[in-house]
Design a protein around this motif. Structure first.
Motif, mmCIF file in Angstrom:
data_model
loop_
_atom_site.group_PDB
_atom_site.id
_atom_site.type_symbol
_atom_site.label_atom_id
_atom_site.label_comp_id
_atom_site.label_asym_id
_atom_site.label_seq_id
_atom_site.Cartn_x
_atom_site.Cartn_y
_atom_site.Cartn_z
ATOM 1 N N GLU A 48 0.831 -1.210 0.000
ATOM 2 C CA GLU A 48 0.000 0.000 0.000
ATOM 3 C C GLU A 48 0.861 1.253 0.000
ATOM 4 O O GLU A 48 0.571 2.211 -0.718
ATOM 5 C CB GLU A 48 -0.929 0.015 1.221
ATOM 6 C CG GLU A 48 -2.123 -0.880 1.097
ATOM 7 C CD GLU A 48 -3.013 -0.837 2.334
ATOM 8 O OE1 GLU A 48 -2.997 0.178 3.072
ATOM 9 O OE2 GLU A 48 -3.726 -1.822 2.556
ATOM 10 N N ASP A 49 1.915 1.248 0.808
ATOM 11 C CA ASP A 49 2.807 2.411 0.868
ATOM 12 C C ASP A 49 3.466 2.669 -0.485
ATOM 13 O O ASP A 49 3.566 3.819 -0.927
ATOM 14 C CB ASP A 49 3.889 2.217 1.942
ATOM 15 C CG ASP A 49 3.332 2.260 3.361
ATOM 16 O OD1 ASP A 49 2.195 2.758 3.536
ATOM 17 O OD2 ASP A 49 4.032 1.787 4.272
ATOM 18 N N ARG A 50 3.919 1.613 -1.148
ATOM 19 C CA ARG A 50 4.547 1.780 -2.472
ATOM 20 C C ARG A 50 3.530 2.307 -3.480
ATOM 21 O O ARG A 50 3.846 3.171 -4.297
ATOM 22 C CB ARG A 50 5.140 0.455 -2.949
ATOM 23 C CG ARG A 50 6.399 0.078 -2.182
ATOM 24 C CD ARG A 50 7.077 -1.150 -2.727
ATOM 25 N NE ARG A 50 7.515 -0.928 -4.095
ATOM 26 C CZ ARG A 50 7.544 -1.877 -5.016
ATOM 27 N NH1 ARG A 50 7.158 -3.099 -4.726
ATOM 28 N NH2 ARG A 50 7.976 -1.606 -6.236
ATOM 29 N N LEU A 51 2.330 1.771 -3.453
ATOM 30 C CA LEU A 51 1.298 2.241 -4.385
ATOM 31 C C LEU A 51 0.922 3.689 -4.105
ATOM 32 O O LEU A 51 0.568 4.431 -5.021
ATOM 33 C CB LEU A 51 0.057 1.347 -4.312
ATOM 34 C CG LEU A 51 0.188 -0.028 -4.953
ATOM 35 C CD1 LEU A 51 -0.992 -0.910 -4.566
ATOM 36 C CD2 LEU A 51 0.296 0.093 -6.467
ATOM 37 N N SER A 52 1.013 4.083 -2.859
ATOM 38 C CA SER A 52 0.665 5.464 -2.485
ATOM 39 C C SER A 52 1.619 6.484 -3.085
ATOM 40 O O SER A 52 1.344 7.682 -3.054
ATOM 41 C CB SER A 52 0.644 5.612 -0.958
ATOM 42 O OG SER A 52 -0.419 4.861 -0.421
ATOM 43 N N THR A 53 2.727 6.011 -3.653
ATOM 44 C CA THR A 53 3.639 6.949 -4.313
ATOM 45 C C THR A 53 3.106 7.382 -5.678
ATOM 46 O O THR A 53 3.559 8.388 -6.212
ATOM 47 C CB THR A 53 5.056 6.350 -4.492
ATOM 48 O OG1 THR A 53 4.989 5.216 -5.367
ATOM 49 C CG2 THR A 53 5.655 5.956 -3.152
ATOM 50 N N ILE A 54 2.164 6.609 -6.241
ATOM 51 C CA ILE A 54 1.604 6.991 -7.546
ATOM 52 C C ILE A 54 0.111 7.264 -7.505
ATOM 53 O O ILE A 54 -0.423 7.874 -8.424
ATOM 54 C CB ILE A 54 1.902 5.932 -8.643
ATOM 55 C CG1 ILE A 54 1.236 4.602 -8.324
ATOM 56 C CG2 ILE A 54 3.387 5.785 -8.869
ATOM 57 C CD1 ILE A 54 1.167 3.652 -9.503
ATOM 58 N N ILE A 55 -0.578 6.793 -6.444
ATOM 59 C CA ILE A 55 -2.012 7.054 -6.306
ATOM 60 C C ILE A 55 -2.297 7.417 -4.856
ATOM 61 O O ILE A 55 -1.455 7.223 -3.986
ATOM 62 C CB ILE A 55 -2.879 5.854 -6.757
ATOM 63 C CG1 ILE A 55 -2.584 4.602 -5.908
ATOM 64 C CG2 ILE A 55 -2.687 5.566 -8.237
ATOM 65 C CD1 ILE A 55 -3.461 3.399 -6.250
ATOM 66 N N ASP A 56 -3.488 7.928 -4.590
ATOM 67 C CA ASP A 56 -3.794 8.341 -3.216
ATOM 68 C C ASP A 56 -3.923 7.113 -2.307
ATOM 69 O O ASP A 56 -4.231 6.015 -2.767
ATOM 70 C CB ASP A 56 -5.048 9.211 -3.183
ATOM 71 C CG ASP A 56 -6.306 8.436 -3.497
ATOM 72 O OD1 ASP A 56 -6.902 7.882 -2.548
ATOM 73 O OD2 ASP A 56 -6.687 8.374 -4.692
ATOM 74 N N PRO A 57 -3.675 7.270 -1.013
ATOM 75 C CA PRO A 57 -3.654 6.142 -0.079
ATOM 76 C C PRO A 57 -4.968 5.354 -0.009
ATOM 77 O O PRO A 57 -4.946 4.134 0.129
ATOM 78 C CB PRO A 57 -3.338 6.793 1.275
ATOM 79 C CG PRO A 57 -2.623 8.051 0.929
ATOM 80 C CD PRO A 57 -3.226 8.519 -0.366
ATOM 81 N N VAL A 58 -6.095 6.023 -0.122
ATOM 82 C CA VAL A 58 -7.385 5.319 -0.075
ATOM 83 C C VAL A 58 -7.535 4.419 -1.304
ATOM 84 O O VAL A 58 -7.960 3.267 -1.200
ATOM 85 C CB VAL A 58 -8.553 6.318 0.038
ATOM 86 C CG1 VAL A 58 -9.895 5.616 -0.088
ATOM 87 C CG2 VAL A 58 -8.465 7.076 1.358
ATOM 88 N N SER A 59 -7.162 4.946 -2.463
ATOM 89 C CA SER A 59 -7.203 4.136 -3.686
ATOM 90 C C SER A 59 -6.222 2.975 -3.595
ATOM 91 O O SER A 59 -6.522 1.869 -4.059
ATOM 92 C CB SER A 59 -6.874 4.990 -4.911
ATOM 93 O OG SER A 59 -7.855 5.975 -5.105
ATOM 94 N N ALA A 60 -5.062 3.218 -3.011
ATOM 95 C CA ALA A 60 -4.065 2.159 -2.860
ATOM 96 C C ALA A 60 -4.611 1.036 -1.993
ATOM 97 O O ALA A 60 -4.451 -0.145 -2.319
ATOM 98 C CB ALA A 60 -2.774 2.721 -2.260
ATOM 99 N N ARG A 61 -5.282 1.372 -0.917
ATOM 100 C CA ARG A 61 -5.855 0.361 -0.020
ATOM 101 C C ARG A 61 -6.914 -0.458 -0.751
ATOM 102 O O ARG A 61 -6.950 -1.682 -0.660
ATOM 103 C CB ARG A 61 -6.455 1.021 1.221
ATOM 104 C CG ARG A 61 -7.020 -0.002 2.213
ATOM 105 C CD ARG A 61 -7.390 0.625 3.544
ATOM 106 N NE ARG A 61 -6.163 1.008 4.222
ATOM 107 C CZ ARG A 61 -5.867 2.265 4.597
ATOM 108 N NH1 ARG A 61 -6.710 3.235 4.367
ATOM 109 N NH2 ARG A 61 -4.742 2.537 5.207
ATOM 110 N N GLY A 62 -7.778 0.213 -1.504
ATOM 111 C CA GLY A 62 -8.813 -0.493 -2.266
ATOM 112 C C GLY A 62 -8.217 -1.375 -3.346
ATOM 113 O O GLY A 62 -8.689 -2.489 -3.594
ATOM 114 N N LEU A 63 -7.168 -0.892 -3.990
ATOM 115 C CA LEU A 63 -6.509 -1.655 -5.042
ATOM 116 C C LEU A 63 -5.863 -2.921 -4.473
ATOM 117 O O LEU A 63 -5.979 -4.002 -5.054
ATOM 118 C CB LEU A 63 -5.474 -0.781 -5.745
ATOM 119 C CG LEU A 63 -4.788 -1.368 -6.965
ATOM 120 C CD1 LEU A 63 -5.781 -1.846 -8.008
ATOM 121 C CD2 LEU A 63 -3.859 -0.319 -7.576
#
Length: 179
Positions: A48-63
């Protein structure tokens, strides 16, 4: 950085070079494989933290949640084992390319190609898995991440068939919001 402990098959004759931007997308599934092996919840947090570098944290959690569901569904339905590289590697195996192809085909509404990707992954046609892959694709698109359509010729199951094709580019990732 979280490293996959699953070794790559030494006999893998085919490898694809991914754009650095696509690596994070396939790394979702690489990290989920490690999570399944060790049941380490911190692996999901790091993802989630890595994904949060390109998308918002809420979207990262859902993804991550949607990818986890898809990953478990694929694991229970596949008839073959998959070769996967370590997280962060720009190289992709044919299995990883087909996994990207599955999500990308769903992103572009090509259910026939998505079904072909499933067959290449050793998974029988399954509407539930196609639906889950569609959810991952929708999450990526909603976050501004687009994958180019996959090359249909690479959804085949025989490595020799891929080798006969020569140089093929892997799907690129475009991030609309940042590019």
């Amino acid at each position: 950085m979280y490293q996959s402990t699953a070794p790559i098959a030494p006999s893998a004759a085919v490898s694809f070079l991914l754009s650095p931007h696509v690596v994070l997308v396939i790394d979702m599934f690489r990290a989920l494989g490690d999570f399944e092996e060790h049941y380490d919840l911190s692996a999901l947090d790091r993802l989630e933290d890595r994904l949060s570098t390109i998308i918002d944290p809420v979207s990262a959690r859902g993804l991550v949640s949607d990818a986890l569901l898809l990953g478990f569904a694929l694991r229970t339905e596949r008839t073959t084992s998959w070769a996967m590289h370590q997280a962060g590697s720009r190289r992709a195996t044919p299995h990883e390319y087909r996994l990207l192809g599955l999500v990308s085909a769903c992103m572009h509404g090509d259910t026939a190609l998505a079904a072909e990707a499933l067959r290449g992954l050793g998974v029988a046609g399954n509407h539930t898995i196609l639906s889950l892959a569609g959810e991952v694709a929708q999450r990526l698109a909603a976050a501004g991440v687009e994958l180019d359509p996959p090359d249909a010729r690479l959804m085949v199951t025989e490595t020799g068939d891929i080798l006969a094709l020569g140089r093929i580019d892997a799907p690129a990732r475009r991030h609309r919001a940042g590019e």
